[in-house]
Design a protein around this motif. Structure first.
Motif, PDB file in Angstrom:
ATOM      1  N   ARG A 181       0.836  -1.203   0.000  1.00 51.47           N
ATOM      2  CA  ARG A 181       0.000   0.000   0.000  1.00 51.47           C
ATOM      3  C   ARG A 181       0.870   1.251   0.000  1.00 51.47           C
ATOM      4  NH1 ARG A 181      -3.557   0.850   4.550  1.00 51.47           N
ATOM      5  NH2 ARG A 181      -4.515   2.400   3.188  1.00 51.47           N
ATOM      6  N   LYS A 182       1.922   1.232   0.811  1.00 50.00           N
ATOM      7  CA  LYS A 182       2.780   2.416   0.935  1.00 50.00           C
ATOM      8  C   LYS A 182       3.567   2.690  -0.337  1.00 50.00           C
ATOM      9  CE  LYS A 182       3.126   2.177   5.922  1.00 50.00           C
ATOM     10  NZ  LYS A 182       3.788   1.491   6.994  1.00 50.00           N
ATOM     11  N   VAL A 183       4.184   1.650  -0.917  1.00 51.27           N
ATOM     12  CA  VAL A 183       5.036   1.894  -2.092  1.00 51.27           C
ATOM     13  C   VAL A 183       4.231   2.245  -3.341  1.00 51.27           C
ATOM     14  CG1 VAL A 183       6.941   0.447  -1.267  1.00 51.27           C
ATOM     15  CG2 VAL A 183       5.261  -0.528  -2.831  1.00 51.27           C
ATOM     16  N   SER A 184       2.936   1.949  -3.336  1.00 50.73           N
ATOM     17  CA  SER A 184       2.122   2.275  -4.504  1.00 50.73           C
ATOM     18  C   SER A 184       1.280   3.538  -4.303  1.00 50.73           C
ATOM     19  CB  SER A 184       1.233   1.086  -4.888  1.00 50.73           C
ATOM     20  OG  SER A 184       0.361   0.742  -3.831  1.00 50.73           O
ATOM     21  N   THR A 185       1.542   4.255  -3.226  1.00 48.47           N
ATOM     22  CA  THR A 185       0.874   5.532  -2.963  1.00 48.47           C
ATOM     23  C   THR A 185       1.635   6.651  -3.656  1.00 48.47           C
ATOM     24  OG1 THR A 185      -0.101   4.848  -0.877  1.00 48.47           O
ATOM     25  CG2 THR A 185       0.350   7.192  -1.121  1.00 48.47           C
ATOM     26  N   PHE A 186       0.895   7.550  -4.293  1.00 44.93           N
ATOM     27  CA  PHE A 186       1.515   8.708  -4.938  1.00 44.93           C
ATOM     28  C   PHE A 186       0.527   9.872  -4.983  1.00 44.93           C
ATOM     29  CE2 PHE A 186      -0.201   5.871  -8.163  1.00 44.93           C
ATOM     30  CZ  PHE A 186      -1.022   6.721  -8.907  1.00 44.93           C
TER      31      PHE A 186
END
Length: 181
Positions: free
Chosen positions: A100-105
């Motif tokens: 979830r964190k690494v695909s947040t932008f």
């Protein structure tokens, strides 16, 4: 030890049908998905991106095959790995949170994350038998590790069964959420 293992029945649904349902439900809910894969080596991402329209909800993911990448990219706790190894429900849960964190932008959080970790074979790992798998699913409401699942068969069959089970579990959670909402 293998004689005492109760193997998980392999899902007989079509993978594309399950992936299509996941994409459809996410689209209808206006939600998004990121993944973190280990033993599945990109199989989840392949299944999801096989669905037309997936780009509306699938943000991407990480194949963290090497243990240090689970720590560096996904923030999986090093002490947990040292104590339990990477084949563990809490590791899968933390991988899902990391997805979830690494695909947040653009200040737009990713709604759902999936993490997969396990032993595809041909030999046991960290004292865990071939076919043992954990799946993590994370949402804004929290995360959980599911398993252990025990899939029989070849290396490829274990990987395919894991992809199917991960998407099936996510679909069940999405359906439950949709019914409650």
């Amino acid at each position: 030890m293998a004689a005492n293992i109760k193997y998980t029945e392999k899902n007989t649904e079509c993978l594309l049908d399950i992936a299509t349902d996941v994409i459809r439900i996410l689209t209808q809910a206006g939600e998004t998905l990121g993944v973190a894969e280990s033993l599945t080596g990109g199989g989840l991402m392949t299944a999801l991106t096989s669905v037309p329209g997936a780009s509306a909800v699938f943000r991407g993911g990480v194949v963290s095959y090497a243990t240090p990448l689970k720590q560096l990219l996904l923030n999986v706790d090093a002490d947990l790995i040292a104590k339990e190894g990477v084949i563990h429900g809490e590791v899968a849960s933390q991988m899902a949170e990391g997805a979830r964190k690494v695909s947040t932008f653009d200040d737009s959080g990713t709604t759902w994350g999936i993490g997969t970790t396990g032993v595809a074979g041909p030999t046991p790992q960290d004292g865990k038998p071939v076919g043992m798998v954990f799946i993590g699913i994370a949402s804004p409401g929290g995360s959980r590790g599911l398993g252990p699942f025990h899939f029989a068969g070849s290396r490829e069959q274990v990987r395919e069964a894991t992809v199917m089970e991960a998407l099936w579990q996510l679909r069940q959670m999405l359906r439950t959420q949709s019914a409650e909402g």
